[in-house]
Design an enzyme around this catalytic site. Structure first.
Site, PDB file in Angstrom:
ATOM      1  N   ARG A   1      32.171  29.697  49.149  1.00 19.02           N
ATOM      2  CA  ARG A   1      32.461  31.131  48.951  1.00 19.02           C
ATOM      3  C   ARG A   1      32.590  31.730  50.345  1.00 19.02           C
ATOM      4  NH1 ARG A   1      29.862  35.679  45.010  1.00 19.02           N
ATOM      5  NH2 ARG A   1      31.187  34.499  43.578  1.00 19.02           N
TER       6      ARG A   1
ATOM      7  N   HIS B   1      39.646  33.999  42.845  1.00 20.68           N
ATOM      8  CA  HIS B   1      38.357  33.628  42.242  1.00 20.68           C
ATOM      9  C   HIS B   1      38.646  32.770  40.998  1.00 20.68           C
ATOM     10  CE1 HIS B   1      34.213  33.636  41.467  1.00 20.68           C
ATOM     11  NE2 HIS B   1      33.985  34.894  41.133  1.00 20.68           N
TER      12      HIS B   1
ATOM     13  N   GLN C   1      35.992  32.007  38.092  1.00 19.55           N
ATOM     14  CA  GLN C   1      35.705  33.158  37.237  1.00 19.55           C
ATOM     15  C   GLN C   1      36.693  33.221  36.080  1.00 19.55           C
ATOM     16  OE1 GLN C   1      33.236  35.735  37.518  1.00 19.55           O
ATOM     17  NE2 GLN C   1      33.999  36.060  35.455  1.00 19.55           N
TER      18      GLN C   1
ATOM     19  N   ASP D   1      37.003  45.409  37.627  1.00 20.75           N
ATOM     20  CA  ASP D   1      36.091  44.802  38.602  1.00 20.75           C
ATOM     21  C   ASP D   1      35.657  45.921  39.533  1.00 20.75           C
ATOM     22  OD1 ASP D   1      34.690  43.004  40.207  1.00 20.75           O
ATOM     23  OD2 ASP D   1      36.477  42.191  41.198  1.00 20.75           O
TER      24      ASP D   1
ATOM     25  N   CYS E   1      33.764  40.738  35.669  1.00 25.22           N
ATOM     26  CA  CYS E   1      33.133  39.525  36.218  1.00 25.22           C
ATOM     27  C   CYS E   1      31.707  39.771  36.671  1.00 25.22           C
ATOM     28  CB  CYS E   1      33.984  38.966  37.349  1.00 25.22           C
ATOM     29  SG  CYS E   1      34.062  40.018  38.812  1.00 25.22           S
TER      30      CYS E   1
ATOM     31  N   ARG F   1      30.183  31.342  32.695  1.00 21.37           N
ATOM     32  CA  ARG F   1      30.346  30.747  34.023  1.00 21.37           C
ATOM     33  C   ARG F   1      29.678  29.371  34.030  1.00 21.37           C
ATOM     34  NH1 ARG F   1      31.401  33.705  38.511  1.00 21.37           N
ATOM     35  NH2 ARG F   1      31.915  31.639  39.288  1.00 21.37           N
TER      36      ARG F   1
HETATM   37  N1   CP Z   1      31.191  37.088  39.122  1.00 25.19           N
HETATM   38  C1   CP Z   1      30.642  36.463  40.183  1.00 25.19           C
HETATM   39  O1   CP Z   1      31.264  35.677  40.895  1.00 25.19           O
HETATM   40  O2   CP Z   1      29.326  36.793  40.379  1.00 25.19           O
HETATM   41  P1   CP Z   1      28.457  36.432  41.657  1.00 25.19           P
HETATM   42  O3   CP Z   1      29.017  37.199  42.827  1.00 25.19           O
HETATM   43  O4   CP Z   1      27.072  36.883  41.295  1.00 25.19           O
HETATM   44  O5   CP Z   1      28.528  34.960  41.917  1.00 25.19           O
HETATM   45  N1  NVA Z   2      36.068  41.380  43.688  1.00 27.03           N
HETATM   46  C1  NVA Z   2      34.662  41.113  43.833  1.00 27.03           C
HETATM   47  C2  NVA Z   2      34.229  40.045  42.900  1.00 27.03           C
HETATM   48  C3  NVA Z   2      32.755  39.757  42.914  1.00 27.03           C
HETATM   49  C4  NVA Z   2      32.365  38.607  42.027  1.00 27.03           C
HETATM   50  C5  NVA Z   2      34.363  40.745  45.273  1.00 27.03           C
HETATM   51  O1  NVA Z   2      35.159  40.019  45.887  1.00 27.03           O
HETATM   52  O2  NVA Z   2      33.332  41.178  45.784  1.00 27.03           O
END
Ligand code: CP
Ligand code: NVA
Length: 308
Positions: A108, A135, A138, A226, A265, A293
């Site tokens: 990540r 992502h 997700q 989101d 998400c 997930r």
């Molecule tokens: N939706 C998602 O990716 O959640 P986290 O940021 O908690 O991993």
């Molecule tokens: N769009 C958000 C998603 C978090 C899971 C971000 O990138 O922070």
């Protein structure tokens, strides 16, 4: 060949359909727990997933960890800043070192190019656990949530409201692969990436971009939003005013089909991108989506290891 999942196209539509089917089966088997004996095959016995986090996470971290454990493997977490990556060791060298010690890498990061660089140099699967661009994991969970609620993917009408961000990019990619349609209502200056819009359209999905939130939501089977401020944008408070007309509230949900489901998400910001009444309503599938997930991660891992 090593299987990486940097974006959904790396797997393709057939593999995504297989992942959804496998996740549904594994979820059903797991529902018997602790009486039943789910995942008895322990297909990832002895395997280790390294998870590199350069951004916060709850769902991605716990779901990958639990997926590995339930399939017989283990995982380890590397907080980006506390590794030598955080002191400037190259992504390429990190990839080569980790490939000699672990069986797969999840990353990540704030920079999609880093995930690509990791995959170029790793000899074990590299999975995108969220980048500034996309992502994908997700969206496998989101599609699973839609399918288990009895909605077929081909021809599905998906409305996206708010920021044209990394999650929307993966929704668009999925639209092309799984043949559903997307109407995105976003403010000027916050459109999704052109490349993802084009990819979806070229694959035959109908994608419309509008500034009108009600037009985006009209007749939708699924309404998705989101956070307006993604990780790394914490100082972009000027976005909030532009996003306000795209809040998912009862008035907007009323534009969608009566049996439309609401997805997010998470984490959510109640009173910003979604109102509490919608978030807590019977139409909201957000906690099934979060649970999914876990089930989706198992199928993604099995695919990456060439076991699906
Ligand atoms: N939706 C998602 O990716 O959640 P986290 O940021 O908690 O991993
Ligand atoms: N769009 C958000 C998603 C978090 C899971 C971000 O990138 O922070």
């Amino acid at each position: 060949m090593t299987r990486h999942l940097l974006n959904l196209a790396d797997a393709g539509g057939d593999a995504i359909a297989m992942m959804i089917g496998d996740a549904i089966d594994r979820k059903a088997a797991r529902a018997e727990w602790p009486k039943g004996r789910p995942d008895t095959d322990r297909p990832l016995d002895g395997r280790v997933l390294a998870m590199i986090f350069e951004k916060n996470s709850t769902r991605t971290r716990v779901s990958f960890d639990m997926a590995m454990r339930q399939l017989g493997g283990t995982s380890l977490v590397m907080e980006g800043a506390s590794t030598q990556l955080g002191r400037g060791e190259s992504v390429a060298d990190t990839a080569r070192v980790l490939s000699r010690m672990v069986d797969a890498i999840m990353i990540r990061t704030d920079d999609h190019a880093k995930a690509e660089e990791m995959a170029r140099h790793a000899t074990v699967p590299v999975i995108n656990g969220l980048t500034d661009q996309s992502h994908p994991c997700q969206i496998v969970a989101d599609l699973l949530t839609v399918v288990e609620r009895g909605k077929a993917l081909p021809g599905l009408e998906v409305a996206w409201l708010g920021d044209g961000n990394n999650v929307l990019n993966s929704v668009l990619e999925a639209a092309g692969l799984m043949k559903f349609n997307v109407r995105a209502g976003t403010p000027q200056g916050y459109d999704p990436d052109d490349a993802f819009v084009s990819m979806a359209r070229e694959a035959g999905a109908s994608v419309s971009l509008t500034r009108d939130a009600e037009e985006a939501a009209a007749g939708a089977d699924v309404v998705v939003t989101d956070t307006w401020i993604s990780m790394g944008q914490e100082h972009a408070h000027n976005k909030l005013a532009a996003m306000a007309p795209y809040q998912v509230n009862a008035r907007l949900m009323a534009c969608a089909k009566p049996d439309a489901i609401f997805l997010h998400c998470l984490p959510a910001h109640i009173g910003e991108e979604v109102t509490e009444d919608v978030f807590e309503s019977a139409q909201s599938a957000v906690f099934d989506e979060a649970e999914n997930r876990l089930h989706a991660q198992k199928s993604i891992l099995l695919w990456a290891f060439g076991l699906l």
